[in-house]
Each structure stands twice: as structure tokens, then as C-alpha cells.
Design a protein around this motif. Structure first.
Motif, PDB file in Angstrom:
ATOM      1  N   UNK A   1      47.846  14.558 -11.287  1.00 40.62           N
ATOM      2  CA  UNK A   1      47.721  15.314 -12.538  1.00 40.62           C
ATOM      3  C   UNK A   1      48.013  14.500 -13.781  1.00 40.62           C
ATOM      4  N   UNK A   2      48.286  13.179 -13.635  1.00 42.44           N
ATOM      5  CA  UNK A   2      48.642  12.371 -14.803  1.00 42.44           C
ATOM      6  C   UNK A   2      47.525  12.288 -15.824  1.00 42.44           C
ATOM      7  N   UNK A   3      46.304  11.959 -15.379  1.00 40.95           N
ATOM      8  CA  UNK A   3      45.189  11.864 -16.316  1.00 40.95           C
ATOM      9  C   UNK A   3      44.830  13.228 -16.884  1.00 40.95           C
ATOM     10  N   UNK A   4      44.882  14.261 -16.042  1.00 35.18           N
ATOM     11  CA  UNK A   4      44.601  15.613 -16.516  1.00 35.18           C
ATOM     12  C   UNK A   4      45.543  15.986 -17.647  1.00 35.18           C
ATOM     13  N   UNK A   5      46.836  15.709 -17.471  1.00 33.73           N
ATOM     14  CA  UNK A   5      47.819  16.037 -18.502  1.00 33.73           C
ATOM     15  C   UNK A   5      47.581  15.215 -19.762  1.00 33.73           C
ATOM     16  N   UNK A   6      47.330  13.916 -19.604  1.00 32.03           N
ATOM     17  CA  UNK A   6      47.107  13.064 -20.770  1.00 32.03           C
ATOM     18  C   UNK A   6      45.875  13.503 -21.548  1.00 32.03           C
ATOM     19  N   UNK A   7      44.788  13.796 -20.839  1.00 29.03           N
ATOM     20  CA  UNK A   7      43.551  14.228 -21.505  1.00 29.03           C
ATOM     21  C   UNK A   7      43.751  15.566 -22.219  1.00 29.03           C
ATOM     22  N   UNK A   8      44.557  16.451 -21.644  1.00 30.31           N
ATOM     23  CA  UNK A   8      44.772  17.760 -22.266  1.00 30.31           C
ATOM     24  C   UNK A   8      45.643  17.660 -23.510  1.00 30.31           C
ATOM     25  N   UNK A   9      46.477  16.645 -23.596  1.00 32.65           N
ATOM     26  CA  UNK A   9      47.345  16.460 -24.764  1.00 32.65           C
ATOM     27  C   UNK A   9      46.638  15.725 -25.893  1.00 32.65           C
ATOM     28  N   UNK A  10      45.742  14.810 -25.548  1.00 33.42           N
ATOM     29  CA  UNK A  10      45.006  14.042 -26.553  1.00 33.42           C
ATOM     30  C   UNK A  10      43.825  14.852 -27.084  1.00 33.42           C
ATOM     31  N   UNK A  11      43.299  14.465 -28.233  1.00 27.75           N
ATOM     32  CA  UNK A  11      42.116  15.115 -28.794  1.00 27.75           C
ATOM     33  C   UNK A  11      40.826  14.551 -28.217  1.00 27.75           C
ATOM     34  N   UNK A  12      40.893  13.338 -27.695  1.00 24.31           N
ATOM     35  CA  UNK A  12      39.731  12.736 -27.047  1.00 24.31           C
ATOM     36  C   UNK A  12      40.224  11.557 -26.231  1.00 24.31           C
ATOM     37  N   UNK A  13      39.344  11.048 -25.356  1.00 19.76           N
ATOM     38  CA  UNK A  13      39.714   9.930 -24.498  1.00 19.76           C
ATOM     39  C   UNK A  13      38.470   9.140 -24.137  1.00 19.76           C
ATOM     40  N   UNK A  14      38.674   7.866 -23.843  1.00 16.68           N
ATOM     41  CA  UNK A  14      37.586   7.000 -23.388  1.00 16.68           C
ATOM     42  C   UNK A  14      38.146   6.046 -22.344  1.00 16.68           C
ATOM     43  N   UNK A  15      37.281   5.640 -21.407  1.00 17.74           N
ATOM     44  CA  UNK A  15      37.713   4.803 -20.285  1.00 17.74           C
ATOM     45  C   UNK A  15      36.726   3.670 -20.067  1.00 17.74           C
ATOM     46  N   UNK A  16      37.273   2.503 -19.768  1.00 14.03           N
ATOM     47  CA  UNK A  16      36.479   1.390 -19.230  1.00 14.03           C
ATOM     48  C   UNK A  16      37.217   0.910 -17.988  1.00 14.03           C
ATOM     49  N   UNK A  17      36.539   0.892 -16.846  1.00  5.64           N
ATOM     50  CA  UNK A  17      37.222   0.541 -15.603  1.00  5.64           C
ATOM     51  C   UNK A  17      36.299  -0.225 -14.678  1.00  5.64           C
ATOM     52  N   UNK A  18      36.908  -1.055 -13.835  1.00  2.93           N
ATOM     53  CA  UNK A  18      36.176  -1.860 -12.878  1.00  2.93           C
ATOM     54  C   UNK A  18      37.153  -2.617 -12.007  1.00  2.93           C
ATOM     55  N   UNK A  19      36.670  -3.471 -11.122  1.00  2.21           N
ATOM     56  CA  UNK A  19      37.558  -4.204 -10.209  1.00  2.21           C
ATOM     57  C   UNK A  19      38.579  -5.091 -10.906  1.00  2.21           C
ATOM     58  N   UNK A  20      38.305  -5.484 -12.154  1.00  2.99           N
ATOM     59  CA  UNK A  20      39.226  -6.365 -12.875  1.00  2.99           C
ATOM     60  C   UNK A  20      40.280  -5.604 -13.667  1.00  2.99           C
ATOM     61  N   UNK A  21      40.233  -4.284 -13.658  1.00  2.96           N
ATOM     62  CA  UNK A  21      41.238  -3.515 -14.377  1.00  2.96           C
ATOM     63  C   UNK A  21      40.671  -2.324 -15.118  1.00  2.96           C
ATOM     64  N   UNK A  22      41.559  -1.623 -15.795  1.00  2.30           N
ATOM     65  CA  UNK A  22      41.190  -0.392 -16.494  1.00  2.30           C
ATOM     66  C   UNK A  22      41.789  -0.387 -17.892  1.00  2.30           C
ATOM     67  N   UNK A  23      41.019   0.108 -18.833  1.00  2.00           N
ATOM     68  CA  UNK A  23      41.515   0.344 -20.190  1.00  2.00           C
ATOM     69  C   UNK A  23      41.255   1.803 -20.528  1.00  2.00           C
ATOM     70  N   UNK A  24      42.279   2.483 -20.991  1.00  2.00           N
ATOM     71  CA  UNK A  24      42.180   3.892 -21.382  1.00  2.00           C
ATOM     72  C   UNK A  24      42.548   4.003 -22.846  1.00  2.00           C
ATOM     73  N   UNK A  25      41.719   4.694 -23.617  1.00  2.00           N
ATOM     74  CA  UNK A  25      42.040   4.973 -25.010  1.00  2.00           C
ATOM     75  C   UNK A  25      42.223   6.471 -25.198  1.00  2.00           C
ATOM     76  N   UNK A  26      43.331   6.827 -25.841  1.00  2.00           N
ATOM     77  CA  UNK A  26      43.613   8.210 -26.196  1.00  2.00           C
ATOM     78  C   UNK A  26      43.579   8.336 -27.716  1.00  2.00           C
ATOM     79  N   UNK A  27      42.971   9.397 -28.196  1.00  2.00           N
ATOM     80  CA  UNK A  27      42.804   9.629 -29.639  1.00  2.00           C
ATOM     81  C   UNK A  27      43.580  10.875 -30.038  1.00  2.00           C
ATOM     82  N   UNK A  28      44.445  10.730 -31.045  1.00  2.00           N
ATOM     83  CA  UNK A  28      45.246  11.843 -31.538  1.00  2.00           C
ATOM     84  C   UNK A  28      44.969  12.033 -33.028  1.00  2.00           C
ATOM     85  N   UNK A  29      44.446  13.184 -33.384  1.00  2.00           N
ATOM     86  CA  UNK A  29      44.184  13.469 -34.793  1.00  2.00           C
ATOM     87  C   UNK A  29      45.415  14.111 -35.410  1.00  2.00           C
ATOM     88  N   UNK A  30      45.407  14.217 -36.702  1.00  2.00           N
ATOM     89  CA  UNK A  30      46.568  14.795 -37.404  1.00  2.00           C
ATOM     90  C   UNK A  30      46.834  16.220 -36.946  1.00  2.00           C
TER      91      UNK A  30
END
Length: 311
Positions: free
Chosen positions: A282-311
């Protein structure tokens, strides 16, 4: 990929997910009334959650049969944000599965006409994966007179079936849920030069870094930012010795990026899929529900997650 089972030939064992775009009252009547009556004939619970226009038409044409519906509800009262709305759907469907071998739902997500309801397109796409084993027929109604073109285009991309004259048919514009999510998430641009970057090896370091990095005029979001970042960092450190934590401001959004060198995400839809109530992640589910938006880049070399929080 969801199996394609049109009504009449549907065996009632897994999800059939159909998008129906209508413009006229007669189109609603000619599609939805037979859908409801067929459910009655098959002994299936039939649920209708729709806007006022659709409900009025059904009340007029079903007559006393209206009372046979298991649910007849105003869709306007159901929207509570993408995550909470899908979670409510998921709970109701699990309850139905415990009581009925199969069922059908005619649902009109009227909130897609609102700016804050557009994210529902992502959840409709993900439903093809997370609800695939549910034994029900989902007829999703979309009013072409109320919805903008971009939303109607997303309907075609997120529903495996569409109504084509006299029967449901495969929708040629349908995309795999992961491909759809990648296409509609915020565009992935380079990290700005002024970003604040930290390397963390424990979640507590991330929490402290977030408390220090969040600008003073955004402190009202501190709890959301800290908890969401904590969840993503915990995930990152499960597969990597350290995580890189970067923050910056992009217009109205405060952006948090968590990068790791792990093996990549097993499923990019997890942020949109209701967790199993017993032991689901439930970690990603919780993070996505708290943020206003999210984006992901993932592959065998690793993962980058961006969370966007508006005012």
C-alpha cells in the motif's frame, strides 16, 4: 490484457469493460435498457450509478422494473477523488462477489466533466488490470454533450470494448494500462539546476530532509509531503542501498523526486490499484493518494518517482 466478452456471450466469470459514448436520449435507452433487462433475465444483480439525465430516462422506460435494480444511485454524490472513489468501488465489488456469482453495473462518471475529476481516466484504465478477475459486466456511460474531446479520447484508450451499432466490439484505440498511464502522467523533463539533492539511507533522513526543504508558504502540505515521501523512500530502500532525494518548485507545484538503483518496479499501476485489505502493498497507493500528481520512470537500472504537491 482484459478478455473481450460482449453481452449475451459473456460467461460471467471475469470483467467485461465497455465504454459507451452517447449524445441522444434514444442512444441511452437503446443501449442501457436492454443491458438492464438482460441482467434481470440472467438473474444478476444490476446496479446503476448515473447522472440525472440517464436516471430519468431509465425511470421512464423501466417503469415498475426500476424497483428490481440492486442499486439506483445519483453519480453526483459518489465522487470523492480518484483514490477514494475507486476504493469505494472496490469495497462494494468485493462485497458483491461474496454474495453473487456475477453482476452488472451501468455507471456514468459525471465528474469527468470537472477539472478535478479528469484523473478518473487513469483509474478506469487501471481497472482493466486490478478488477480483471471480478465476475461483472461494467458498462461505462459518457455523455458527449458534456465531456470535452480529450476526455472522450481517453475513454476510447481506457476501455477494451465499445458499443458499435448492434453489439460491443473491441476498441481499436485501447491501450495497455501501463502505456496509458505513461502517456497521461506529467511530462518527464530534466531535473532543474537549482534542485536540492540529498542522499538518504534511512526513511528518517528523508522525513527530516522534507521538513527542511518545504518552503514556508507551503507548510500546510507538510504532513502529506513527509508521509508520501517516506512511503516511496521505504520502497526504494528495499531494493537499493541508498536513495537520492531531490526537491524543487515548478510553478505552483512542489516536486519531490526519489531515485534508486534497484531492479525496477514490478508493476507501475500500483499507485492506482486499491491494496488488498489483508496483505497487499500500500506504500505507492498511499503516496499517490496524498500527492496531487505522480510520474514514474523505471527499468532494470532503477526507478525514479516524482510526486507533485500544489498549494
Amino acid at each position: 490484457m482484459t478478455f473481450l466478452r460482449p453481452t449475451g456471450n459473456w460467461d460471467g466469470t471475469r470483467l467485461a469493460h465497455e465504454g459507451f459514448i452517447f449524445s441522444t436520449d434514444s442512444e441511452v435507452v437503446e443501449r442501457v435498457v436492454p443491458f438492464v433487462l438482460e441482467g434481470f433475465a440472467r438473474g444478476e444483480p444490476v446496479l446503476v450509478v448515473a447522472g440525472e439525465r440517464v436516471r430519468s430516462l431509465l425511470a421512464r422506460h423501466l417503469g415498475t422494473d426500476l424497483g428490481r435494480l440492486a442499486t439506483f444511485a445519483a453519480a453526483e454524490t459518489w465522487w470523492r477523488g480518484g483514490h477514494d472513489t475507486l476504493l469505494a468501488y472496490d469495497r462494494d465489488l468485493r462485497d458483491l462477489r461474496a454474495r453473487a456469482p456475477s453482476w452488472r453495473l451501468a455507471a456514468e462518471p459525471v465528474w469527468l466533466a470537472r477539472e478535478d475529476g479528469r484523473e478518473w481516466s487513469r483509474f478506469e484504465a487501471v481497472a482493466n488490470r486490478c478488477l480483471d478477475a471480478m465476475p461483472y459486466y461494467s458498462l461505462c456511460l459518457h455523455d458527449a454533450q458534456r465531456l470535452p474531446t480529450a476526455v472522450l479520447t481517453a475513454v476510447a484508450r481506457s476501455h477494451p470494448l465499445t458499443w458499435a451499432g448492434a453489439a460491443p466490439a473491441p476498441q481499436p484505440a485501447y491501450e495497455d494500462p501501463i502505456g496509458f498511464l505513461r502517456a497521461v502522467q506529467p511530462p518527464w523533463t530534466g531535473r532543474p539546476g537549482g534542485a536540492v539533492v540529498d542522499v538518504v539511507t534511512a526513511p528518517v533522513q528523508a522525513r527530516r530532509a522534507m521538513s527542511a526543504a518545504l518552503p514556508g508558504d507551503r507548510r500546510a502540505r507538510l504532513g502529506d509531503v513527509v508521509l508520501a515521501t517516506h512511503e516511496i523512500v521505504v520502497n526504494a530502500l528495499r531494493g537499493s542501498a541508498f536513495a537520492e532525494l531531490a526537491t524543487w518548485t515548478d510553478g505552483e507545484a512542489f516536486v519531490v523526486e526519489v531515485t534508486d538503483a534497484g531492479p525496477g518496479l514490478p508493476d507501475e499501476t500500483l499507485g492506482y490499484v486499491p491494496p488488498d485489505p489483508v496483505d497487499g502493498p500500500r506504500g505507492m497507493w498511499l503516496a499517490w493518494s496524498l500527492a496531487d500528481d505522480a510520474a514514474v520512470r523505471t527499468g532494470p537500472a532503477g526507478t525514479a518517482v516524482r510526486l507533485y504537491f500544489r498549494r
